[in-house]
Design an enzyme around this catalytic site. Structure first.
Site, PDB file in Angstrom:
ATOM      1  CG  HIS A  17      -1.360  -7.838  -5.130  1.00 22.26           C
ATOM      2  ND1 HIS A  17      -1.741  -7.419  -6.382  1.00 22.26           N
ATOM      3  CD2 HIS A  17      -1.549  -6.776  -4.317  1.00 22.26           C
ATOM      4  CE1 HIS A  17      -2.154  -6.159  -6.326  1.00 22.26           C
ATOM      5  NE2 HIS A  17      -2.031  -5.748  -5.079  1.00 22.26           N
ATOM      6  NE  ARG A  91       3.200  -0.885  -3.253  1.00 23.06           N
ATOM      7  CZ  ARG A  91       2.243  -0.526  -4.079  1.00 23.06           C
ATOM      8  NH1 ARG A  91       2.265  -0.953  -5.324  1.00 23.06           N
ATOM      9  NH2 ARG A  91       1.278   0.280  -3.705  1.00 23.06           N
ATOM     10  CB  SER A 128      -2.801  -3.336  -9.993  1.00 24.47           C
ATOM     11  OG  SER A 128      -2.766  -4.370  -9.052  1.00 24.47           O
TER      12      SER A 128
END
Ligand code: PNS
Length: 158
Positions: A17, A91, A128
Site C-alpha cells: 500500500h 497485484r 493485509s
C-alpha cells in the site's frame, strides 16, 4: 492543484500500500489515504482510528499525503471534496476482476476516474489479511509492513 484519493480498508497498511501511495504522490499534488468501511470484510484487527493513526505515522515524512476516514459511499466523499481521481494498486488479474466493477460503478455514480498503478513485483504477494494470518501464528512479517505497523500488530497478537 491535483488531488487523488487512495481508498481502502488498510487493516493494516502494508508496504505494498505504502509503495502505491508514495508513487501516487509523484503524480498528484495531494494524496488522501482514505480508510473506508468494506461491508464484505469482518470487523478488523485495528479500529478505524488506529488504522488512521498508523498510516499517519508511516506517511509523516511525505508532505503530499494526508489521511482521513469515511463511513459512507466513497463517491460521496470524493464529490464533497472536489476530488476526481481515485488511485488503486493492482497485484494480479484477481485484483483487476475485483476492482473493475467498483471503478465502473464509481464512474457511473459521479464520473470519478480510477487510476491503477501496477504493484511493484517486490510486493505482489503481500496483503493485509495474509500478513495478519502470518503474524497471528508467530511468523515473521519483517519487510511486509512498515516497522511501526509490525510492532503494533505484534502487540495486538500478544
Ligand atoms: O482495501 P479494500 O477493502 O479492498 O477496499 C475496498 C473499498 C473499501 C475501497 C470499497 O469497499 C469501498 O469503496 N467502500 C466504501 C463504500 C462504497 O463506496 N461502496 C461502493 C463501491 S463501488
Amino acid at each position: 492543484m491535483t488531488t487523488a484519493v487512495c481508498p481502502g480498508s488498510f487493516d493494516p497498511i502494508t508496504n505494498g500500500h505504502l509503495d502505491i501511495v508514495t508513487r501516487a504522490s509523484r503524480h498528484f499534488d495531494e494524496v488522501i489515504v482514505l480508510v473506508t468501511g468494506n461491508p464484505a470484510k469482518q470487523s478488523g484487527l485495528f479500529t478505524i482510528d488506529e488504522r488512521v493513526e498508523l498510516i499517519r505515522e508511516v506517511t509523516a515524512d511525505n508532505p503530499r499525503v494526508r489521511v482521513d476516514n469515511w463511513g459512507g459511499l466513497l463517491v460521496d466523499y470524493t464529490s464533497a471534496h472536489g476530488v476526481t481521481a481515485l488511485v488503486k494498486g493492482l497485484r494480479t488479474a484477481l485484483d483487476y476482476e475485483y476492482e473493475l466493477p467498483m471503478a465502473q460503478m464509481n464512474r457511473r455514480l459521479t464520473g470519478v476516474d480510477t487510476y491503477f498503478l501496477l504493484t511493484d513485483e517486490k510486493y505482489g504477494y503481500i496483503s493485509s489479511s495474509l500478513t495478519k494470518e502470518v503474524a497471528k501464528y508467530g511468523g515473521d512479517i519483517t519487510g511486509l509492513v512498515p516497522e511501526h505497523v509490525r510492532k503494533a500488530m505484534l502487540k495486538k497478537f500478544r
